[in-house]
Design a protein around this motif. Structure first.
Motif, short mmCIF file in Angstrom:
data_model
loop_
_atom_site.label_atom_id
_atom_site.label_comp_id
_atom_site.label_asym_id
_atom_site.label_seq_id
_atom_site.Cartn_x
_atom_site.Cartn_y
_atom_site.Cartn_z
N UNK A 11 5.39 -22.40 0.14
CA UNK A 11 6.25 -22.53 -1.03
C UNK A 11 6.41 -21.17 -1.70
N UNK A 12 7.62 -20.61 -1.67
CA UNK A 12 7.95 -19.34 -2.34
C UNK A 12 6.82 -18.31 -2.25
N UNK A 13 6.36 -17.98 -1.06
CA UNK A 13 5.15 -17.15 -0.96
C UNK A 13 5.34 -15.71 -1.44
N UNK A 14 4.25 -15.20 -2.05
CA UNK A 14 4.13 -13.79 -2.41
C UNK A 14 3.16 -13.16 -1.43
N UNK A 15 3.47 -11.94 -0.97
CA UNK A 15 2.57 -11.21 -0.06
C UNK A 15 1.79 -10.18 -0.86
N UNK A 16 0.47 -10.13 -0.67
CA UNK A 16 -0.37 -9.11 -1.30
C UNK A 16 -1.02 -8.28 -0.20
N UNK A 17 -0.77 -6.96 -0.21
CA UNK A 17 -1.31 -6.04 0.79
C UNK A 17 -2.42 -5.18 0.18
N UNK A 18 -3.46 -4.90 0.98
CA UNK A 18 -4.44 -3.86 0.64
C UNK A 18 -5.04 -3.33 1.94
N UNK A 19 -5.27 -2.01 1.99
CA UNK A 19 -5.77 -1.37 3.21
C UNK A 19 -6.94 -0.45 2.89
N UNK A 20 -7.93 -0.48 3.76
CA UNK A 20 -9.03 0.49 3.67
C UNK A 20 -8.49 1.88 3.98
N UNK A 95 -2.59 -9.88 3.21
CA UNK A 95 -2.64 -8.95 4.35
C UNK A 95 -3.70 -7.90 4.05
N UNK A 96 -4.78 -7.93 4.82
CA UNK A 96 -5.90 -7.01 4.60
C UNK A 96 -6.22 -6.28 5.89
N UNK A 97 -6.33 -4.96 5.79
CA UNK A 97 -6.59 -4.23 7.01
C UNK A 97 -7.08 -2.82 6.76
N UNK A 98 -6.95 -2.01 7.79
CA UNK A 98 -7.32 -0.61 7.76
C UNK A 98 -6.04 0.21 7.96
N UNK A 119 8.71 -16.64 5.08
CA UNK A 119 9.51 -16.93 3.90
C UNK A 119 9.13 -16.15 2.66
N UNK A 120 8.51 -14.99 2.84
CA UNK A 120 8.04 -14.21 1.70
C UNK A 120 9.17 -13.87 0.73
N UNK A 121 8.88 -14.05 -0.57
CA UNK A 121 9.87 -13.78 -1.61
C UNK A 121 9.61 -12.47 -2.35
N UNK A 122 8.37 -11.98 -2.28
CA UNK A 122 7.98 -10.79 -3.04
C UNK A 122 6.81 -10.13 -2.33
N UNK A 123 6.79 -8.79 -2.30
CA UNK A 123 5.69 -8.03 -1.74
C UNK A 123 4.96 -7.31 -2.86
N UNK A 124 3.63 -7.38 -2.85
CA UNK A 124 2.79 -6.68 -3.82
C UNK A 124 1.80 -5.82 -3.05
N UNK A 125 1.74 -4.52 -3.34
CA UNK A 125 0.75 -3.65 -2.72
C UNK A 125 -0.26 -3.21 -3.77
N UNK A 126 -1.53 -3.17 -3.37
CA UNK A 126 -2.61 -2.78 -4.27
C UNK A 126 -3.28 -1.52 -3.74
N UNK A 127 -3.48 -0.55 -4.62
CA UNK A 127 -4.14 0.69 -4.24
C UNK A 127 -5.10 1.15 -5.31
N UNK A 128 -5.93 2.12 -4.96
CA UNK A 128 -6.90 2.70 -5.90
C UNK A 128 -7.03 4.18 -5.61
N UNK A 129 -7.11 4.98 -6.66
CA UNK A 129 -7.22 6.43 -6.50
C UNK A 129 -8.28 6.98 -7.42
#
Length: 281
Positions: A11-20, A95-98, A119-129
């Motif tokens: 249902x109206x999925x949001x994608x959340x990405x984070x990478x090592x 989505x979790x990876x390297x 059916x992704x409706x929105x992409x969200x990427x997470x980072x840290x610096x």
């Protein structure tokens, strides 16, 4: 091509990405994904073929014993999971990876094609610096979005960054080219407290996801872990006079600057999150 198994109707999925890697100071971003995978009981439905994107001399496979004590080999890679979080009226793809070592454009194209199939409706990427921010103050989170309506709704600014980028920047660029709505959040981690984990930084990113989803997220032990982390850095500073002096300078600079975290709007948002978590319990 990524093969997805046992794919449910989402249902109206949001994608959340984070990478090592380069994008993940103190493992704060992947820490968020690890928390959500567990808290939301997410199920892995697919992943990229590591042979195509990873240098195994840089990211080596790991031998570990399974539940029966039999050694098995785990290859570095990127997995795709799905979850139906309680309290949300939409599903989430995690989505979790390297960060890959090669073929970044094809890597991003494969992942985004798989998300489109879901059916992704929105992409969200997470980072840290790493940054010169004091650990004793709220850790700042910067955010940007690919579309004006998202900038307005989430009170974000268009990115003005110029310089080297990691896989998250490539994903964001691909989203713009493919006309996929995208949001990016980056948390600042004190550079003098860089060893992972940094639960306080993960908690700051989770707060932004709560704003995005307009719903509470189960935080588990993260608030207490965050307080324990801060106490640990305090103890380190007490043992090193130079570090203590440096932190005081950072605190004074931060306190005399304009603090969005201390604004009435930010306080109202935090109180709103508290009410949502209380209602969810």
């Amino acid at each position: 091509m990524i093969e997805l198994e046992d794919v449910p109707d989402l249902i109206d999925p949001v994608v959340v990405f984070a990478f090592e890697g380069w994008n993940d100071a103190a493992e704060a971003a992947t820490g968020v994904l690890d928390h959500l995978l567990d808290a939301w009981d997410a199920r892995v439905i697919g992943g990229v073929d590591p042979d195509d994107y990873y240098d195994f001399q840089m990211n080596r496979p790991i031998v570990a014993a399974d539940a029966r004590g039999i050694p098995s080999l785990a290859w570095p890679g990127t997995s795709i999971s799905v979850a139906s979080p309680p309290g949300l009226d939409r599903d989430v793809i995690l989505v979790r990876g390297i960060e890959p070592n090669m073929r970044w454009r094809r890597f991003c194209a494969e992942l985004l094609a798989a998300c489109d199939d879901l059916g992704a409706q929105l992409v969200v990427t997470l980072g840290a610096l790493l940054s010169d921010t004091p650990h004793s103050r709220p850790l700042p989170v910067s955010g940007t979005a690919s579309e004006p309506d998202l900038l307005d709704r989430l009170d974000l600014e268009a990115s003005s960054y110029e310089g080297p980028t990691g896989i998250l920047g490539v994903i964001q660029d691909a989203c713009v080219r493919l006309d996929i709505p995208a949001v990016s959040y980056w948390v600042a981690v004190p550079h003098y407290a860089a060893p992972p984990p940094c639960p306080k930084a993960s908690l700051a990113l989770l707060g932004k996801l709560e704003d995005l989803f307009e719903a509470a997220i189960e935080l588990g032990d993260l608030p207490e872990d965050s307080r324990a982390w801060e106490r640990g850095v305090d103890e380190l500073a007490e043992e090193e006079e130079d570090i203590a002096d440096y932190i005081r300078e950072l605190e004074e600079s931060r306190d005399t600057a304009e603090l969005p975290e201390a604004s009435g709007e930010a306080i109202a948002r935090e109180f709103e999150r508290y009410l949502k978590r209380r209602d969810a319990d």
